[in-house]
Structure formats: structure tokens, C-alpha cells
Design a protein around this motif. Structure first.
Motif, PDB file in Angstrom:
ATOM      1  N   GLU A  84      17.325 -43.897  54.689  1.00 37.29           N
ATOM      2  CA  GLU A  84      17.035 -43.101  53.581  1.00 37.29           C
ATOM      3  C   GLU A  84      15.349 -42.573  53.903  1.00 37.29           C
ATOM      4  OE1 GLU A  84      18.366 -42.129  50.844  1.00 37.29           O
ATOM      5  OE2 GLU A  84      20.066 -42.743  51.594  1.00 37.29           O
TER       6      GLU A  84
ATOM      7  N   ASN B 198      17.837 -46.499  43.063  1.00 38.89           N
ATOM      8  CA  ASN B 198      18.118 -45.114  43.273  1.00 38.89           C
ATOM      9  C   ASN B 198      18.880 -44.923  44.547  1.00 38.89           C
ATOM     10  OD1 ASN B 198      18.200 -42.334  42.841  1.00 38.89           O
ATOM     11  ND2 ASN B 198      16.669 -41.909  44.418  1.00 38.89           N
ATOM     12  N   THR B 199      18.557 -45.354  45.786  1.00 37.46           N
ATOM     13  CA  THR B 199      19.626 -45.579  46.808  1.00 37.46           C
ATOM     14  C   THR B 199      20.752 -46.041  46.421  1.00 37.46           C
ATOM     15  OG1 THR B 199      17.606 -45.403  48.237  1.00 37.46           O
ATOM     16  CG2 THR B 199      19.831 -46.204  49.201  1.00 37.46           C
TER      17      THR B 199
ATOM     18  N   GLU C 126      23.129 -43.858  44.492  1.00 39.09           N
ATOM     19  CA  GLU C 126      23.528 -42.769  45.003  1.00 39.09           C
ATOM     20  C   GLU C 126      24.819 -43.328  45.958  1.00 39.09           C
ATOM     21  OE1 GLU C 126      20.256 -41.062  47.233  1.00 39.09           O
ATOM     22  OE2 GLU C 126      19.606 -39.745  45.337  1.00 39.09           O
TER      23      GLU C 126
ATOM     24  N   VAL D 128      27.740 -43.941  43.645  1.00 38.62           N
ATOM     25  CA  VAL D 128      28.287 -42.592  43.369  1.00 38.62           C
ATOM     26  C   VAL D 128      29.251 -41.950  44.358  1.00 38.62           C
ATOM     27  CG1 VAL D 128      27.561 -40.224  42.556  1.00 38.62           C
ATOM     28  CG2 VAL D 128      26.586 -42.336  41.510  1.00 38.62           C
ATOM     29  N   ASP D 129      28.600 -41.819  45.661  1.00 38.62           N
ATOM     30  CA  ASP D 129      29.147 -41.345  46.862  1.00 38.62           C
ATOM     31  C   ASP D 129      30.188 -41.874  47.277  1.00 38.62           C
ATOM     32  OD1 ASP D 129      26.794 -39.463  46.947  1.00 38.62           O
ATOM     33  OD2 ASP D 129      25.680 -40.424  48.505  1.00 38.62           O
TER      34      ASP D 129
ATOM     35  N   LYS E 183      22.748 -39.765  39.363  1.00 40.26           N
ATOM     36  CA  LYS E 183      21.769 -39.521  40.729  1.00 40.26           C
ATOM     37  C   LYS E 183      20.273 -38.839  39.972  1.00 40.26           C
ATOM     38  CE  LYS E 183      25.107 -38.799  44.704  1.00 40.26           C
ATOM     39  NZ  LYS E 183      25.011 -38.096  45.810  1.00 40.26           N
ATOM     40  N   ASP E 184      20.613 -38.259  38.964  1.00 38.44           N
ATOM     41  CA  ASP E 184      19.156 -37.487  38.548  1.00 38.44           C
ATOM     42  C   ASP E 184      18.332 -38.649  37.717  1.00 38.44           C
ATOM     43  OD1 ASP E 184      20.281 -34.980  39.485  1.00 38.44           O
ATOM     44  OD2 ASP E 184      20.769 -34.340  37.494  1.00 38.44           O
TER      45      ASP E 184
ATOM     46  N   GLY F  26      18.020 -41.783  38.452  1.00 33.95           N
ATOM     47  CA  GLY F  26      17.745 -42.629  39.519  1.00 33.95           C
ATOM     48  C   GLY F  26      16.700 -41.958  40.119  1.00 33.95           C
ATOM     49  N   SER F  27      16.750 -40.659  40.380  1.00 25.29           N
ATOM     50  CA  SER F  27      15.688 -39.626  40.754  1.00 25.29           C
ATOM     51  C   SER F  27      14.222 -39.820  39.882  1.00 25.29           C
ATOM     52  CB  SER F  27      15.937 -38.246  41.183  1.00 25.29           C
ATOM     53  OG  SER F  27      14.974 -37.586  41.564  1.00 25.29           O
TER      54      SER F  27
END
Length: 124
Positions: free
Chosen positions: A30, A74-75, A78, A81-82, A96-97, A99-100
């Protein structure tokens, strides 16, 4: 078959190894975590010159670590989700949004904490 979990020092040892494995994986994979780690590495020593009290120093360091914690979470979001799928889904994008956004607020906390302490110690 009954599986028993490690206890005592063995549990602490294994938990620490898993944590270090996660930190290493985040650092390698990351770019944002890598950049933030370097910023923390530069700002942490600066905190000794900015802070006038142990409390100020602790809050400054805690705010920096909060950014790394939020980036790790956040990672993780992601990655989950991925893993769930490559097709677009509104909830996946929302996750994702969010987490960001958590990382953004953590960075804002750093700016407020450091700015306030610099203001108190040097500008007032």
C-alpha cells in the motif's frame, strides 16, 4: 477434535507476529501506508521539540498513530471488498469511500492537534 488456543506468553507472541505480518504487508503493498509511515517517522522526532508537556507529546504521537490505524482499517476494508467480487456494487463503493473518509478525518485530527499545540507553544 478440540482445538485449543495458545494462552499466556505464547498467545502474545503469536498475536505480535500476526500484527507485524500485517504491518509489513501494508507497507509493501500500500503506497499510502508507506507514505504515511514515512511522515510519521519524520514528525515523531519533531514532536519532542514542539511539545512542552508529556500530555502534549502523547496527544501528538497518538494523532499520528491514528492515521496509521485508519489506513490499516481502510486497507482491510478494500481487501475484503475486492475479494468479494470485481463487479460494481454501490455498497462496495460506499465501503471504500467511507474507509477513505476515515483516513481523511484522521489526517484532519493531526492538523488540528499539531496546529493547536504549535499555536499554544509558539504563536500565542
Amino acid at each position: 477434535m478440540i482445538v485449543t488456543k495458545a494462552t499466556g506468553f505464547a498467545r502474545f507472541y503469536h498475536a505480535t507476529r500476526y500484527s507485524m505480518k500485517g504491518i509489513r504487508a501494508a507497507y509493501i503493498s500500500e503506497p499510502a501506508f508507506r507514505y504515511e509511515s514515512w511522515i510519521v517517522a519524520l514528525m515523531a522526532p519533531a514532536s519532542f521539540f514542539v511539545a512542552n508537556t508529556g500530555f502534549q507529546w502523547g496527544v501528538m504521537i497518538a494523532s499520528l498513530l491514528l492515521v496509521l490505524v485508519m489506513e490499516l482499517l481502510n486497507t482491510a476494508i478494500e481487501a475484503i471488498v475486492d475479494r468479494a467480487g470485481t463487479e460494481f456494487h454501490a455498497l462496495a463503493g460506499l465501503a471504500k469511500d467511507l474507509g477513505s473518509a476515515a483516513v481523511f478525518f484522521a489526517l484532519f485530527i493531526v492538523a488540528v492537534v499539531w496546529g493547536g499545540i504549535i499555536w499554544d507553544n509558539f504563536l500565542s
